[in-house]
Design a protein around this motif. Structure first.
Motif, mmCIF file in Angstrom:
data_model
loop_
_atom_site.group_PDB
_atom_site.id
_atom_site.type_symbol
_atom_site.label_atom_id
_atom_site.label_comp_id
_atom_site.label_asym_id
_atom_site.label_seq_id
_atom_site.Cartn_x
_atom_site.Cartn_y
_atom_site.Cartn_z
ATOM 1 N N ASP A 174 43.351 45.075 23.835
ATOM 2 C CA ASP A 174 43.812 45.194 25.134
ATOM 3 C C ASP A 174 43.192 44.485 26.007
ATOM 4 O O ASP A 174 43.258 44.031 27.304
ATOM 5 N N GLN A 175 41.796 44.913 25.726
ATOM 6 C CA GLN A 175 40.757 44.797 26.935
ATOM 7 C C GLN A 175 40.652 43.624 27.300
ATOM 8 O O GLN A 175 40.600 41.799 27.971
ATOM 9 N N LEU A 176 40.169 42.782 25.324
ATOM 10 C CA LEU A 176 40.142 41.045 25.461
ATOM 11 C C LEU A 176 41.283 41.134 26.068
ATOM 12 O O LEU A 176 40.712 39.762 26.697
ATOM 13 N N ALA A 177 42.539 40.433 26.144
ATOM 14 C CA ALA A 177 43.480 39.918 25.998
ATOM 15 C C ALA A 177 43.561 40.583 27.654
ATOM 16 O O ALA A 177 43.977 39.021 28.524
ATOM 17 N N ALA A 178 43.687 42.076 28.670
ATOM 18 C CA ALA A 178 43.593 41.243 29.938
ATOM 19 C C ALA A 178 42.448 40.552 30.274
ATOM 20 O O ALA A 178 41.937 39.652 31.097
ATOM 21 N N LEU A 179 41.153 40.363 29.461
ATOM 22 C CA LEU A 179 39.846 39.736 30.678
ATOM 23 C C LEU A 179 40.573 37.983 30.944
ATOM 24 O O LEU A 179 40.594 37.257 31.388
ATOM 25 N N ALA A 180 41.303 38.134 29.644
ATOM 26 C CA ALA A 180 41.460 37.039 29.019
ATOM 27 C C ALA A 180 42.794 35.926 30.039
ATOM 28 O O ALA A 180 42.210 34.569 30.060
ATOM 29 N N ALA A 181 42.773 36.699 30.179
ATOM 30 C CA ALA A 181 44.874 36.636 31.308
ATOM 31 C C ALA A 181 44.242 36.644 32.916
ATOM 32 O O ALA A 181 45.183 36.560 33.614
ATOM 33 N N GLY A 182 42.671 36.960 32.937
ATOM 34 C CA GLY A 182 42.594 36.987 34.128
ATOM 35 C C GLY A 182 42.479 38.422 35.104
ATOM 36 O O GLY A 182 42.035 38.427 36.046
ATOM 37 N N LYS A 183 42.635 39.280 34.673
ATOM 38 C CA LYS A 183 42.870 40.616 34.886
ATOM 39 C C LYS A 183 41.451 41.637 34.774
ATOM 40 O O LYS A 183 40.819 41.388 34.260
#
Length: 294
Positions: free
Chosen positions: A81-90
């Motif tokens: 979830d954290q990786l996905a958030a970072l990739a989304a610019g969050k």
């Protein structure tokens, strides 16, 4: 669980590489039981080599490189979830993005050390990142991968690849006598990957069966209007039957009963399994996002 709908309509592939002890050699390996692993040390072209090796191991494309994020994780291992958030610019609490580098063929040809300071300048001076996130995508579909590369020795990374289809929901019909452990085993068999847990089970009650969209929402870790959470039990007994979980959780009666189990998968993090019954626990429909494909 955060869905990749929030990131892109294309499949997103996130690769992480721990930056430590860089040298100039390369060695692939294939783990047993279908896991895709590669072992690599730094050299000119290491980012491209790593992605190509994963393609060779899986026989499937990783797509085009969109960007690279140099990240200081504070020594923590990030969840999917954290990786996905970072990739989304969050933003992710406790994680600092040192720099973002647009994807290009030239970036694939450089070294990990060059990217560790968050810029592509051929020097690698002043790097403060502990990890690199490689985000790439394929046209169409929602297929995505997570690759966690961790240091093994002074200069070697061992990388484990997981490929999933983020939108695919796996549903199994189970009898009420199926145990908690048997439910876990059924999903492990269907996915071909073992998980830990369950670490907890939440009981939800309501007056009607949740819709497919509501089940997806529950599997994302969010609440729905048709069912409310009324009890939580940590580390439920694997020998409990599904039909008995509500009573053992202190819930006596409800027209519709649901149980949300939390399992844990190394690297990917938390996996949720939701089971619902409308016939007083005689039969259960259990759903989870597919986590197979190692």
């Amino acid at each position: 669980m955060t869905t990749l709908r929030d990131i892109t309509r294309r499949a997103t592939i996130v690769t992480t590489a721990l930056i430590v002890g860089l040298t100039a050699s390369y060695a692939p390996s294939q783990a047993a039981e279908g896991e895709a692993r590669t072992t690599i040390t730094d050299h000119p072209g290491a980012p491209g080599t790593m992605l190509r090796q994963l393609e060779d191991l899986t026989g499937r494309p990783v797509g085009d490189l969109d960007k690279v994020l140099a990240v200081d994780t504070g020594g923590r291992t990030l969840t999917s979830d954290q990786l996905a958030a970072l990739a989304a610019g969050k933003e992710v609490d406790g994680v600092k993005v040192v720099g973002t580098i647009p994807g290009s063929r030239e970036v694939l040809g450089t070294t990990m050390a060059d990217l560790a300071d968050g810029t592509y300048d051929g020097t690698g001076d002043g790097g403060t990142a502990t990890s690199l996130l490689f985000a790439s995508s394929t046209s169409g579909g929602r297929e995505w991968c997570l690759t966690m590369c961790v240091a093994s020795g002074k200069s070697v990374w061992e990388c484990l690849l997981s490929r999933r289809t983020g939108e695919l929901i796996l549903t199994l019909d189970l009898a009420g006598g199926t145990t908690v452990g048997g439910t876990k085993a059924a999903f492990e068999k269907a996915n071909g990957v073992a998980v830990d847990g369950p670490s907890s089970v939440q009981t939800l009650i309501g007056d009607g069966e949740p819709s497919a969209d509501e089940i997806r929402t529950l599997l994302d870790g969010r609440d729905i209007t048709s069912l409310r959470r009324v009890a939580t039990v940590d580390r439920p007994d694997p020998e409990w039957a599904l039909a008995d979980v509500a009573e053992k959780s202190g819930v006596v009666y409800a027209k519709t009963k649901g149980h949300l189990f939390t399992l844990n998968l190394p690297i990917l993090g938390k996996i949720l399994v939701f089971c619902v019954s409308q016939d007083n626990g005689k039969t259960w429909k259990c759903s989870a996002r597919q986590w197979g494909g190692f």
